[in-house]
Design an enzyme around this catalytic site. Structure first.
Site, PDB file in Angstrom:
ATOM      1  N   ASP A  55       0.795  -1.214   0.124  1.00 17.33           N
ATOM      2  CA  ASP A  55      -0.107   0.160  -0.051  1.00 17.33           C
ATOM      3  C   ASP A  55       0.872   1.222   0.037  1.00 17.33           C
ATOM      4  OD1 ASP A  55      -2.235   1.832   0.169  1.00 17.33           O
ATOM      5  OD2 ASP A  55      -2.599   1.389   2.364  1.00 17.33           O
ATOM      6  N   ASP A  92      -2.104   6.123  -6.199  1.00 21.05           N
ATOM      7  CA  ASP A  92      -2.071   5.330  -5.098  1.00 21.05           C
ATOM      8  C   ASP A  92      -2.234   3.745  -5.583  1.00 21.05           C
ATOM      9  OD1 ASP A  92      -3.028   4.341  -2.447  1.00 21.05           O
ATOM     10  OD2 ASP A  92      -5.065   4.694  -2.988  1.00 21.05           O
TER      11      ASP A  92
END
Ligand SMILES: *[C@@H]1O[C@H](CO)[C@@H](O)[C@H](O)[C@H]1NC(C)=O
Length: 469
Positions: free
Chosen positions: A146, A347
């Protein structure tokens, strides 16, 4: 016809023909992708890619819900496309609320084991995982990777409150010779405030972290230090991580999370001396293939073009500047102020790229105009431009390219342009934000098959074509 006449005829005829042949396909290859429909449909077989830019010793990246994931077998049932989009929207919402919190007030984790009410980052569900080794002797753990958060954590025995089901055995610090607790008075403990958005707790002088995610997922536990084995040659001693005693959420059988954000305590910051804050990855173009994650600049390919981080904004996120979008070679007429107003982050955890509504509307209009020969069909959750391609085996779609600051253009792979919910519902894989002022997000679908290099020390992100299949 004399022979010289016929020669002239032949030459002129074939010159014209050759020019015609030459121009058409050239035009097509420049601005269109022609592909087999099956290449964008999900496959049930894992066929690992042999990526051009993968160096020996890099970590393998797999889609959490694809056939290459070992998490899929029994612990988790795969999510439907609609469910994935629901979780994706909650990640987007929580990114937005985190940005609002960062620029405004901070709130705290009330009591150390309670479930905080504030929305934090969300893990979402359409995510990618890597397998790392933790402890001595080393234990394998699959972690969600992440770039939108900093703290790395895994579930830990004895799971004092609760642990959710995970595929691998839960890490047991008491059986590792290299584990140690972090004291409440340490600098690292205080750094949890920015890494998690919560003030750490203290339990018999051991630092207690708590992090929560937008969809009610959370992890609370002891803050510890341990040997982290990325690959046999890449070992990080004394890596700070969360040893979760109270964990709940949609982690889909993964043992925890690997935080690749920009802030202190992320793996990028903790390994700054070793890898100079450089990492790169390639997300596989299909969930039945594999990609990679590299630390350091050793594996970075040639032909990568960079775009600088925008502004000086801190926090976990990587901000970039989008300048323009082209569809089938034609630049969309979107005022540059539209992207300036929204801002943008890249992201790894958001599935679908979110654009300001003004930009999305121009994109979908241009895309529809160039897809006229295919029948439109009903929307798929957040995707409103969908086609029924069940009668086609080969399709021709306009290329979509994004232009970043620094004169860096990136062609999105076909698997990043279209997302298929079966052949009868194949959709343009971009979505609109609610408002032009909402932050734009360059999501993981659009990053598929690209080499993405994060040079955090050099404050830039690079993109290269054909990083993996
Ligand atoms: C870490 O601290 C907790 C809380 O004080 C304690 O229960 C645990 O046994 C400690 N673990 C180690 C390995 O010291």
């Amino acid at each position: 016809m004399t022979s010289s006449n016929s020669l002239i005829f032949l030459v002129s005829c074939c010159f014209v023909l050759a020019t015609a042949i030459k121009q058409l396909p050239l035009e097509q290859t420049h601005h269109y992708h022609t592909l087999q429909l099956t290449s964008i449909l999900p496959s049930s077989v894992c066929s690992p890619s042999i990526p051009g830019n993968k160096r020996r010793g890099s970590l393998e990246v797999v889609h959490k819900h694809g056939p290459c994931s070992t998490l899929n077998t029994d612990t988790v049932k795969p999510l439907t496309v609609e469910e994935i989009f629901t979780h994706d929207q909650s990640r987007v919402d929580s990114i937005r609320s985190r940005l609002a919190i960062n620029t405004g007030k901070k709130d705290t984790l009330g009591s150390k084991a309670s479930i905080p009410a504030k929305s934090g980052s969300t893990v979402g569900s359409g995510n990618y995982i890597v397998t790392v080794g933790l402890g001595t002797p080393t234990k394998k753990l699959s972690l969600i990777f992440d770039t939108g958060s900093d703290l790395t954590w895994t579930q830990c025995q004895p799971c004092a409150r609760q642990c959710y089901n995970q595929r691998e055995p839960i890490f047991t610090p008491s059986t590792s010779t290299t584990y140690s607790n972090i004291s409440c008075a340490s600098t690292e403990c205080s750094e949890l405030v920015s890494a998690t958005g919560n003030t750490p707790g203290c339990s018999t002088s051991t630092c207690v972290y708590g992090i929560q995610y937008g969809d009610q997922s959370f992890s609370v536990g002891f803050f510890g230090k341990e040997k982290l084995t990325l690959t046999p040659k890449d070992v990080v001693n004394g890596f700070y991580f969360g040893c979760g005693q109270n964990n709940q959420g949609l982690f889909g059988g993964a043992a925890g999370l690997l935080g690749l954000g920009r802030d202190t305590l992320s793996i990028v910051s903790q390994t700054a001396n070793k890898y100079k804050k450089v990492f790169s990855y390639c997300l596989p173009s299909s969930s039945s293939s594999t990609g990679y994650l590299n630390f350091g600049s050793g594996g970075v390919a040639r032909g990568v073009k960079y775009t600088p981080f925008s502004t000086s904004q801190g926090g976990s996120f990587y901000y970039l500047t989008l300048k323009a979008i082209t569809v089938g070679g034609t630049k969309l007429s979107i005022s540059p102020t539209v992207f300036q107003t929204s801002g943008l982050i890249i992201d790894s955890g958001t599935v679908i790229t979110r654009l300001p509504p003004t930009a999305y509307s121009a994109l979908s209009t241009a895309f529809r105009a160039q897809m006229k020969k295919y029948p439109l069909t009903k929307p798929l959750s957040i995707l409103d431009t969908c086609y029924d391609l069940s009668k086609f085996t080969t399709i021709t779609i306009p290329k979509v390219s994004v232009f970043w600051d620094g004169n860096t253009n990136v062609d999105i792979a076909p698997q990043g342009i279209l997302l298929a919910n079966g052949a009868s519902q194949v959709c343009l894989a971009f979505a609109a934000n609610g408002d032009d002022s909402d932050i734009a997000i360059f999501g993981n679908t659009q990053q598929k098959s690209l080499t993405v290099v994060y040079d955090v020390a050099g404050r830039k992100v690079g993109f290269g074509a054909r990083g993996c299949t």
